[in-house]
Design a protein around this motif. Structure first.
Motif, PDB file in Angstrom:
ATOM      1  N   ILE A  17       0.845  -1.200   0.000  1.00  0.00           N
ATOM      2  CA  ILE A  17       0.000   0.000   0.000  1.00  0.00           C
ATOM      3  C   ILE A  17       0.880   1.250   0.000  1.00  0.00           C
ATOM      4  O   ILE A  17       0.626   2.219  -0.734  1.00  0.00           O
ATOM      5  N   THR A  18       1.927   1.234   0.819  1.00  0.00           N
ATOM      6  CA  THR A  18       2.837   2.382   0.887  1.00  0.00           C
ATOM      7  C   THR A  18       3.498   2.641  -0.463  1.00  0.00           C
ATOM      8  O   THR A  18       3.574   3.788  -0.926  1.00  0.00           O
ATOM      9  N   TRP A  68       1.005   4.052  -2.879  1.00  0.00           N
ATOM     10  CA  TRP A  68       0.790   5.465  -2.531  1.00  0.00           C
ATOM     11  C   TRP A  68       1.844   6.337  -3.219  1.00  0.00           C
ATOM     12  O   TRP A  68       1.535   7.396  -3.774  1.00  0.00           O
ATOM     13  N   ASP A 122      -6.191  -0.602   7.735  1.00  0.00           N
ATOM     14  CA  ASP A 122      -5.325  -0.811   6.572  1.00  0.00           C
ATOM     15  C   ASP A 122      -6.141  -1.080   5.313  1.00  0.00           C
ATOM     16  O   ASP A 122      -5.759  -0.673   4.211  1.00  0.00           O
ATOM     17  N   SER A 155      -7.192   2.238   4.083  1.00  0.00           N
ATOM     18  CA  SER A 155      -6.085   2.920   3.403  1.00  0.00           C
ATOM     19  C   SER A 155      -5.915   2.385   1.988  1.00  0.00           C
ATOM     20  O   SER A 155      -5.690   3.150   1.042  1.00  0.00           O
ATOM     21  N   CYS A 156      -6.029   1.074   1.848  1.00  0.00           N
ATOM     22  CA  CYS A 156      -5.903   0.455   0.532  1.00  0.00           C
ATOM     23  C   CYS A 156      -7.024   0.925  -0.387  1.00  0.00           C
ATOM     24  O   CYS A 156      -6.787   1.294  -1.541  1.00  0.00           O
ATOM     25  N   THR A 181      -8.767   3.645  -0.174  1.00  0.00           N
ATOM     26  CA  THR A 181      -8.599   5.068  -0.492  1.00  0.00           C
ATOM     27  C   THR A 181      -7.663   5.238  -1.683  1.00  0.00           C
ATOM     28  O   THR A 181      -7.923   6.034  -2.601  1.00  0.00           O
ATOM     29  N   GLU A 182      -6.563   4.475  -1.681  1.00  0.00           N
ATOM     30  CA  GLU A 182      -5.631   4.570  -2.810  1.00  0.00           C
ATOM     31  C   GLU A 182      -6.211   3.945  -4.070  1.00  0.00           C
ATOM     32  O   GLU A 182      -5.944   4.412  -5.186  1.00  0.00           O
ATOM     33  N   ALA A 205     -14.119   2.996   2.013  1.00  0.00           N
ATOM     34  CA  ALA A 205     -13.025   3.360   2.912  1.00  0.00           C
ATOM     35  C   ALA A 205     -13.527   4.244   4.044  1.00  0.00           C
ATOM     36  O   ALA A 205     -13.194   4.033   5.221  1.00  0.00           O
ATOM     37  N   GLU A 231      -7.125  10.117   7.553  1.00  0.00           N
ATOM     38  CA  GLU A 231      -7.401   9.089   6.538  1.00  0.00           C
ATOM     39  C   GLU A 231      -8.855   9.134   6.083  1.00  0.00           C
ATOM     40  O   GLU A 231      -9.165   8.926   4.901  1.00  0.00           O
ATOM     41  N   GLN A 241      -9.284  12.022   3.713  1.00  0.00           N
ATOM     42  CA  GLN A 241      -8.753  11.728   2.387  1.00  0.00           C
ATOM     43  C   GLN A 241      -9.765  10.944   1.557  1.00  0.00           C
ATOM     44  O   GLN A 241      -9.968  11.215   0.372  1.00  0.00           O
TER      45      GLN A 241
END
Length: 207
Positions: free
Chosen positions: A41-42, A45, A77, A80-81, A83-84, A105, A119, A122
């Motif tokens: 994920i990072t 991003w 997490d 977060s995934c 969202t991306e 998300a 988060e 976002q």
């Protein structure tokens, strides 16, 4: 991993991507699937913030990470995934898909007792941008503007600056110049570029 995040915060994107690739290679040797998914994920991003964005690689990383996080029921997490994934869909012009992932998300991060973490904002921002670009301009503008304001109030000034800039671009696309210019000025304010000489001269001239 920490060095990757430090480099990203410093705006050293090339270094951050190199460190992310090294970290993924090390984690793949022995780390649990969830940790590996988090690093994917990072890196995704980072790839989405390249110029131009590296969409294919980012999408592949996010798909693999989402599968692992869904099985582990790791809500933060997973959010977060998603969202991306929403951000990637937005960049590809898939506004319905972007809105869908952004909504999922946000639902995982909602806290009735607060405005929620950065988060959440976002995810709300991307959902608002997707709505604007798909034609639901007024509702999307209100949602994205609120998300940017909340990022600013949470102290995430650079994130807020980027949010206002994205909002400005979306409104320019819809020929809503007044709102676009207002958002662009807010972006500059959040980034620390505040009006001084020109505005002062204008005020003096009208006194």
């Amino acid at each position: 991993w920490n060095a990757t995040l430090v480099a990203a915060d410093a705006g050293q994107l090339t270094l951050a991507l190199d460190l992310a690739s090294r970290t993924l290679a090390l984690l793949s040797e022995s780390s649990p699937d969830e940790k590996l998914a988090g690093m994917r994920i990072t890196k995704a991003w980072l790839l989405l913030r390249c110029d131009p964005p590296q969409l294919d690689e980012a999408n592949a990383l996010l798909a693999r990470a989402h599968e692992v996080m869904a099985e582990a029921s790791n809500a933060p997490d997973l959010a977060s995934c998603e969202t991306e994934m929403a951000r990637s869909a937005l960049m590809q012009g898939d506004y319905a898909v972007a809105g869908h992932y952004a909504e999922q998300a946000a639902a995982r991060l909602v806290d009735p007792a607060s405005d929620g973490p950065p988060e959440l904002q976002q995810a709300a921002l991307i959902g608002g941008l997707a709505a604007i670009l798909s034609g639901d301009v007024d509702e999307g503008y209100a949602q994205a503007k609120l998300a940017a304001e909340r990022l600013e109030s949470l102290g995430s000034r650079l994130d807020a600056a980027q949010a206002y800039r994205d909002l400005s671009d979306a409104m320019f696309e819809q020929d809503r110049t007044e709102e676009a210019v207002t958002a662009l000025r807010k972006a500059a304010d959040c980034a620390g570029v505040r009006p001084s000489s020109v505005r002062a001269a204008t005020i003096v001239a009208h006194v």
